[in-house]
Design an enzyme around this catalytic site. Structure first.
Site, PDB file in Angstrom:
ATOM      1  N   GLN A  70     -10.651   1.279  -3.160  1.00  0.00           N
ATOM      2  CA  GLN A  70     -10.129   1.164  -1.801  1.00  0.00           C
ATOM      3  C   GLN A  70      -8.818   1.934  -1.670  1.00  0.00           C
ATOM      4  OE1 GLN A  70      -9.896  -2.853  -0.309  1.00  0.00           O
ATOM      5  NE2 GLN A  70      -8.727  -2.275   1.509  1.00  0.00           N
ATOM      6  N   ASP A  71      -8.705   2.716  -0.568  1.00  0.00           N
ATOM      7  CA  ASP A  71      -7.459   3.446  -0.262  1.00  0.00           C
ATOM      8  C   ASP A  71      -7.072   4.442  -1.353  1.00  0.00           C
ATOM      9  OD1 ASP A  71      -7.437   1.838   1.940  1.00  0.00           O
ATOM     10  OD2 ASP A  71      -5.553   0.835   1.508  1.00  0.00           O
ATOM     11  N   ARG A 100     -13.723   4.722  10.253  1.00  0.00           N
ATOM     12  CA  ARG A 100     -13.477   3.754  11.324  1.00  0.00           C
ATOM     13  C   ARG A 100     -12.086   4.011  11.903  1.00  0.00           C
ATOM     14  NH1 ARG A 100     -12.413  -2.100   8.397  1.00  0.00           N
ATOM     15  NH2 ARG A 100     -11.151  -1.375   6.626  1.00  0.00           N
ATOM     16  N   THR A 139       0.822  -1.213   0.000  1.00  0.00           N
ATOM     17  CA  THR A 139       0.000   0.000   0.000  1.00  0.00           C
ATOM     18  C   THR A 139       0.853   1.259   0.000  1.00  0.00           C
ATOM     19  OG1 THR A 139      -1.674  -1.207   1.247  1.00  0.00           O
ATOM     20  CG2 THR A 139      -1.865   1.185   1.199  1.00  0.00           C
ATOM     21  N   ASP A 158     -12.075   2.901   3.236  1.00  0.00           N
ATOM     22  CA  ASP A 158     -10.966   3.697   3.798  1.00  0.00           C
ATOM     23  C   ASP A 158     -10.342   4.602   2.743  1.00  0.00           C
ATOM     24  OD1 ASP A 158     -11.457   2.062   6.003  1.00  0.00           O
ATOM     25  OD2 ASP A 158      -9.774   0.725   5.563  1.00  0.00           O
ATOM     26  N   TRP A 163      -8.531   3.387  12.979  1.00  0.00           N
ATOM     27  CA  TRP A 163      -7.517   2.428  12.553  1.00  0.00           C
ATOM     28  C   TRP A 163      -6.545   2.105  13.680  1.00  0.00           C
ATOM     29  CZ3 TRP A 163      -3.467   3.984   8.257  1.00  0.00           C
ATOM     30  CH2 TRP A 163      -2.708   2.867   7.903  1.00  0.00           C
ATOM     31  N   GLN A 195      -6.432  -2.738  -2.100  1.00  0.00           N
ATOM     32  CA  GLN A 195      -5.715  -1.485  -1.857  1.00  0.00           C
ATOM     33  C   GLN A 195      -5.008  -1.010  -3.133  1.00  0.00           C
ATOM     34  OE1 GLN A 195      -5.518  -4.313   0.042  1.00  0.00           O
ATOM     35  NE2 GLN A 195      -4.795  -3.847   2.119  1.00  0.00           N
TER      36      GLN A 195
END
Length: 427
Positions: free
Chosen positions: A245-246, A332, A196, A267, A334, A223
């Site tokens: 995602q990401d 959320r 990532t 996220d 982490w 990711q």
């Protein structure tokens, strides 16, 4: 260390806050190193992580202790320096942007197209009308650790390349012909073997304007970062970040995003920078089957880090023409001290009334987090059904909210103050 031993008998509050930021970033780097090894799901990787963690113990403890000392010093200074917590915006941009940088960011014609500021240091054009055909070629001529702003103009077109500006590449500005016209596109992703952290990056003092950063890997690749910034004193203005995602990795240091569009699923705004998103359009999109959306995932690990995600005066809405039916949450936590504030923003009806979700399903996060909302509007802003976590505040008081404005939260040193610019110090 060069800042601390600069010859002054007493460090200025500005320099002490710089040190606080840099040590916070060092701790984030330690944590990211371990997280990257942790992404490798094998017994060997777990053993390696344990060995690295042991080898890093002195470094991580020294950094944490140093940050605690610096934080105590700042608290002492705040008793004597009333003005330190009341810094102001300069023409909608942070005060640590100099007059030249503000002119570059503000330059626009009435029809919204970009004006070329003076003469850029490099012009990139796919059609051959510039000095270079790729952004990477242009960036090879950037001087290392330059204190002078290096400006790259990228003409409209899609540039399929991975751009990495290392820690020795300072003060680069890249601007294009608009967030839908100039596109930097990549496809690095976790499923194809890219950690990532390594999917996309830009370096110190980076400024971007009127450009789109896109990762085309798709939802199935998990990711897939469109842009990662660990750049201190960085600004992104009228930019677009597109992925699943990401999407946007606001990794570390002080960052400011203004009038940007950010799209993703899980996220899709994450990291451990001290970052403010102001007047941005944040658009969750439909993920894969049986997935949910989380707009933010904040990674503050040490209680003394000056980090967090702040979304201010923005619009949280669905992506146009996207049938969003997946459960969608504001974010959320982490890490154990995750900090995320949503304030004075408009939230659409798609949001789950509970608002937030735990990192571990059905397990409340620790009370050490700070998740909060302040004077949001729209059908998704009602807080009566929000989570009941010990670390969540459904309505910050005015004094608490002031700590998370651009003035207070990412106040940098007064590098090139310009009294001729109008100031805006309101929430």
């Amino acid at each position: 260390m060069s800042t601390i031993v600069s010859g002054e008998k007493i460090l200025s509050p500005t320099k002490i806050r710089d040190v606080e930021t840099w040590i916070s970033a060092a701790i984030t780097d330690h944590d990211t190193c371990l997280d990257a090894v942790g992404e490798l799901n094998s017994t060997a990787a777990k053993n390696i992580r344990s060995e690295i963690e042991t080898a890093m113990r002195n470094s991580t403890e020294f950094a944490s202790n140093s940050l605690a000392i610096v934080t105590k010093v700042i608290r002492l200074l705040s008793n004597f320096e009333v003005s330190n917590h009341h810094r102001r915006l300069l023409g909608d941009f942070p005060e640590w942007l100099g007059a030249a940088e503000r002119r570059l960011l503000a330059a626009a014609e009435g029809n919204g197209t970009t004006v070329i500021p003076d003469t850029p240091d490099a012009v990139v054009a796919k059609d051959g009308s510039g000095q270079y055909k790729t952004i990477g070629e242009a960036l090879k001529i950037v001087p290392k650790k330059s204190l002078k702003r290096f400006v790259v103009y990228v003409k409209k077109g899609e540039y399929v390349e991975n751009i990495d500006l290392d820690k020795n590449t300072w003060n680069v500005m890249i601007y294009g012909d608009g967030m839908t016209e100039t596109v930097v596109s990549g496809s690095r992703n976790f499923m194809d073997g890219t950690p990532t952290f390594e999917t996309a990056t830009f370096g110190k003092g980076f400024i971007a304007k009127d450009i789109q950063f896109k990762n085309t890997a798709g939802a199935s690749k998990h990711q897939a970062v469109a842009l990662r910034s660990g750049s201190d004193e960085s600004v992104f203005y009228r930019c677009s970040f597109v992925g699943f995602q990401d999407t946007l990795y606001a990794h570390s240091n002080r960052q400011f995003y203004r009038d940007c569009d950010i799209t993703g699923t899980i996220d899709f705004i994450f990291g451990n920078a001290a970052v403010v998103f102001q007047n941005c359009k944040i658009m969750p999109r439909q993920p894969m089957a049986n997935q949910f959306n989380t707009i933010t995932a904040q990674g503050k690990k040490d209680p003394n880090q000056n980090t967090g995600i702040v979304i201010q005066k923005s619009t949280i809405t669905t992506l146009p023409n996207d049938n969003l039916i997946a459960p969608t949450y504001l974010g959320r936590p982490w890490k154990d001290f995750s900090t995320t504030i949503i304030m004075k923003s408009q939230i659409g009806s798609f949001l789950k009334p509970v608002g937030w979700i735990s990192w571990v399903f059905n397990v409340d996060p620790p009370s050490s987090i700070l998740y909060a909302e302040y004077q949001n509007t729209g059908p998704g802003a009602a807080v009566d059904q929000r989570v009941k976590w010990a670390g969540y505040k459904s309505a910050l008081e005015d004094g608490e909210a002031l700590k998370f404005t651009v003035d207070s939260f990412i106040q940098g040193p007064e590098w090139l103050p310009n009294a001729a610019v109008q100031f805006d110090s309101t929430l």
